[in-house]
Design an enzyme around this catalytic site. Sequence first.
Site, PDB file in Angstrom:
ATOM      1  N   SER A  87      70.747  40.168  50.714  1.00 29.77           N
ATOM      2  CA  SER A  87      71.600  41.352  50.822  1.00 29.77           C
ATOM      3  C   SER A  87      71.628  41.996  52.194  1.00 29.77           C
ATOM      4  CB  SER A  87      71.187  42.384  49.781  1.00 29.77           C
ATOM      5  OG  SER A  87      71.608  41.967  48.497  1.00 29.77           O
ATOM      6  N   ARG A 311      70.400  50.894  54.456  1.00 25.72           N
ATOM      7  CA  ARG A 311      69.374  51.530  53.651  1.00 25.72           C
ATOM      8  C   ARG A 311      68.328  52.143  54.567  1.00 25.72           C
ATOM      9  NH1 ARG A 311      64.641  50.794  50.855  1.00 25.72           N
ATOM     10  NH2 ARG A 311      64.085  48.730  51.617  1.00 25.72           N
TER      11      ARG A 311
END
Length: 371
Positions: A87, A311
């Site tokens: 990811s 993130r």
Amino acid sequence: MKRVHRVLMAVTTAVAVLAAPTAALAVSGEPDRAGLQSGLDEITAESAVGALMEVRDVDGVWRGTSGVSELGTTRAVPAHGRFRMGSITKTFLATVTLQLVAKGRLHLDDKVGTWLPGVVPNGHRITVRQLLDHTSGVPDYRRTLPMPPTPEFLDNRLRTWSAAELIQRAVANPPTVEPPDSGYAYSNTGYLLLGKIIEKATGRPYGKEIERRIIRPLRLRGTSVPGTFPRLRGPHPHGYVPVQRASGRHLVDFTVMNPSLFGAGGEMTSTTSDLNRFMAALLDGRLVPGHLLDEMKTPGVKDGTYGLGLRWQDTACGVRVYGNDGDALAYQAWSFTTEDRRRQVTIALTPDFRGDPDDAVDALLDKAFCD
């Protein structure tokens, strides 16, 4: 794919013995920096076949490896080895998306249904922004597929999955967030849709856009968007998945596989050095304008830790680091950098599924960023 290893644990004792690591290898010319090598060794002792790490800071570059490159051998993990980043691909794709936003080729508030008519049942309500920050409610296609440890998973090892096929499987299920933007639900499908939108906006496949806009300008020579090519080019550790047999669970070499299974949300391969270089360039504002970088750092939900393909987490010493982590089943990776770009850390491992490595990796990230 992200955090899939949580459901792939508890392989047999026989596998645990097979996966026991050989002596670790520190590849920098200096002694173990702040316990980083011992941290890697702890990971391979408990939950991985092999691991590799690179730290870049004002003192230079430190690299370390631990475990073995392939079960049944004593070959060391290559310090510059390539791996499937899972990811972390999403951060590359989000960067291209925001570059197109900066050029006015698309907008964060554009509706999915405008770009991809009829593809998503409620596409007229879902925006590009919501795909990026996982608040779209589009179901995750991976929940519709056989996954380890079921033996059926291996039947699809070399199968080519089209994005359209995976999207169709996903949207046959009800939304995970309703209405859109009312909650967070991680969706690999959302990034398949973004890949299709990039193709519509540019007339070129998303992989070509990643190569043209990021890989070539940053000279990421160990990074690629493989498409359907099943092998890892260059030196690399082997990756494994647990599979249930009549005799118990066994690790099966899953290094060779068709990465179309992951598609625009997870297919890329890279090295620790390349990912550190990419994250530093992104946080330095060299890839997207400052106001859009701020958008990347804005959580999709209150108190969230995921923005537009980016993130973040706070270390034990209070330093916030930005990046992403990825799970490509047989490979797991973490790549983070401080906001001032003074330190970058990338860790990759080939899990053996005896345990969950997350806590050990977080502890190692704390060592790398705080000591």
